[in-house]
Design an enzyme around this catalytic site. Structure first.
Site, short mmCIF file in Angstrom:
data_model
loop_
_atom_site.label_atom_id
_atom_site.label_comp_id
_atom_site.label_asym_id
_atom_site.label_seq_id
_atom_site.Cartn_x
_atom_site.Cartn_y
_atom_site.Cartn_z
N ASN A 30 0.88 -1.18 -0.22
CA ASN A 30 -0.01 -0.03 0.10
C ASN A 30 0.77 1.37 0.09
OD1 ASN A 30 0.43 -0.93 2.73
ND2 ASN A 30 -0.92 0.53 3.43
N CYS A 51 -3.35 1.88 6.69
CA CYS A 51 -3.42 1.07 7.96
C CYS A 51 -3.96 2.14 9.00
CB CYS A 51 -2.14 0.32 8.54
SG CYS A 51 -0.69 1.51 8.49
N GLU A 63 4.04 -4.55 12.00
CA GLU A 63 3.04 -3.21 12.11
C GLU A 63 1.97 -3.84 11.16
OE1 GLU A 63 2.80 -0.63 13.28
OE2 GLU A 63 4.65 -0.48 14.22
N GLU A 122 8.61 2.10 14.63
CA GLU A 122 9.29 2.71 13.61
C GLU A 122 9.48 4.16 13.44
OE1 GLU A 122 9.03 -0.06 9.99
OE2 GLU A 122 6.96 -0.17 10.54
#
Ligand code: TXE
Length: 484
Positions: free
Chosen positions: A156, A288, A254, A465
């Site tokens: 994505n 997300c 994630e 992250e």
């Protein structure tokens, strides 16, 4: 160099400083025009994955001993080339993943900026010096590379997510194997092509493409891989977790989100609708951090829904390269079917259909879906499960406390937003939303690259992250005691 939109790439793996063919080949298809092959790519198997991991293990010593200046120069060079070629890379991204061209060019620029940021961070990988409890003893804490890291990325954000994994990995002195998603090999290759010109020691950076079940799983299980950073579905994140935990490798996951955007009665309604449209539907809702649950306080519920319906009815769905298009196609057929199934289930469970959710015909055959909106109850699947498409639902809240309870009533915990003009409500929400990121009067999607990114509960696992905290995953602390 500007390529014509019809240009077809033929892309190979990059292992130990050489471009290699694969065991088989695969194709990536333009979701805006299914007649167009974007890339034919080399697919690795377990053996080729093993070669890439071994190349990284062999290169680790050389790269981990380079000076911070050398690492900074390499990352800066990579970032500069990405930024200089942002239009061309954006065009490739839009063709392969289906984001609109402006969104794709912005993502390419973001990837370049991330490399630039970590060029600076390479100079700042520091430690601390602390007084010992004992006289005459000196204590210091320093950071060392983790070792060989495997980076498994989704489709994505095919330039930005690899950038925010690769850049800190290299800045901290690790050698790595990068596996892009099967849907976006050309974007993965384009990054590898640029990185290959940075004159890293052979084997420091490796690209392997292929099936997640085979190549991804092989990376997660490989005894020479010291750490795995994974972004993707919760089910595959769980597989990576089990494989890495079994051999005590470091892991960072994630996964998905079901992010709430709360709209309180005192909110600026126009701003709230803007946040909802951007957060829920831009990038085809394939983020997300997408705002897929819109939780609206009763007094403004009907007015909000009416205005939102009006706005999404005016959004233009179409070919990612067509000027003026707001929403590109869904990334592939499997993802489109997942969206359609979720829409059908919402209807069957009694969620009230407000707008959209239909497959659309456009001049070129593609995976076009109109933005969908439902009025749901908290128990409906549309309000609980991640769809990962241009699909959102509205939940009615009695008051601010009820809205917060609904916001937290989810297995996920990535991002939560609130639209309000009350500082008290905003601060209370920020403190009590069980997520990794909160937004006030902003869409839940749209994040800065120099601060931590990640969530809680089923959304994320392991250290954060991005930003300087990325070093927490890509390095290991060593404590040294010294008596002079
Ligand atoms: O993800 P996958 P997919 C969610 C979203 C979406 C769903 C499926 O809900 O609908 O996941 O997307 C590799 N061991 N997100 O199918 O398959 C795979 O090759 C190791 C949320 O694309 O999990 C790819 O490189 N690796 C998300 C990567 O994992 C494996 C972004 C992700 O693919 C593997 C994308 C295995 N066993 C999808 N199986 C987000 N959080 O942003 C697959 N892979």
């Amino acid at each position: 160099m500007k390529r014509s939109p019809e240009f077809q790439h033929s892309v190979r793996q990059y292992i130990n400083g050489r471009w290699e063919t694969g065991v088989t080949t695969g194709r990536s298809i333009n979701p805006s025009d299914l007649r167009e092959t974007v890339a034919e790519y080399a697919r690795a198997d377990r053996n080729q994955t093993d070669l890439a991991v071994r190349a990284a293990a062999d290169a680790l010593r050389a790269w981990s001993l380079t000076t911070p200046q050398r690492r900074a120069d390499a990352l800066d060079q990579i970032g500069s080339e990405i930024l200089a070629r942002r239009d061309e890379l954006g065009l490739l991204l839009a063709r392969e993943e289906g984001k609109t061209l402006p969104e794709a060019v912005a993502e390419a620029a973001r990837a370049g900026q991330i490399f630039k940021f970590f060029a600076g961070e390479a100079l700042r990988v520091g430690g601390e010096s602390i007084a010992s409890l004992r006289p005459g003893v000196h204590v210091d804490v320093s950071r060392e590379p983790v070792g060989v890291v495997a980076l498994i990325a989704p489709w994505n954000l095919p330039l930005a997510i690899p950038a925010w994994k690769i850049a800190p990995a290299l800045a901290c002195g690790n050698a790595l194997v990068f596996k892009p998603s099967e849907l976006v090999p050309a974007c993965g290759w384009a990054l590898a092509d640029i990185i290959s010109r940075a004159a890293l020691p052979a084997g420091t950076f490796n690209l392997v493409m292929g099936s997640g079940r085979e190549v991804g799983q092989a990376l997660a299980e490989h005894p020479l891989v010291d750490a795995v950073s994974f972004t993707g579905s919760a089910a595959n994140g769980q597989r990576v977790l089990l494989a890495t935990a079994a051999r005590r490798a470091k892991v960072q996951l994630e996964m998905g989100g079901k992010n709430p955007l709360v709209v309180l009665a005192d909110a600026d309604l126009e701003l709230a609708v803007d946040c909802a449209v951007q957060g829920a539907y831009f990038s085809t809702g394939q983020r997300c951090t997408a705002s897929s649950r819109l939780i609206v306080e009763a007094p403004v519920h009907d007015a909000f829904v009416a205005r939102l319906k009006q706005r999404i009815a005016s959004l233009k769905v179409g070919h990612a390269l067509e000027p003026g298009v707001d929403i590109g196609p869904v990334a592939d057929g499997r993802q489109l079917q997942k969206n359609l199934d979720a829409i059908a289930a919402a209807g069957e469970e009694g969620a009230e259909h407000v707008w959209g959710g239909e497959q659309l015909q456009r001049p070129s055959e593609g995976h076009y879906l109109s933005p969908a909106l439902f009025l749901a109850k908290p128990a409906h699947r549309i309000a609980r499960e991640e769809v990962f498409g241009p699909v959102a639902c509205v939940l009615r809240a009695d008051d601010a406390d009820h809205a917060l309870a609904l916001a937290n009533d989810t297995p996920f915990g990535l991002c939560a937003g609130i639209c309000t003009n009350s500082l008290r409500h905003a601060m209370h929400f920020r403190r009590h939303a069980r997520v990794g990121m909160t937004m006030v009067n902003l869409p839940t999607a749209g994040i800065d690259y120099h601060v931590p990114f990640g969530g809680r509960k089923a959304s994320s696992y392991g250290p954060r992250e991005q930003g300087r905290h990325a070093a927490g995953f890509y390095s290991i602390l060593k404590t040294g005691y010294l008596r002079a």
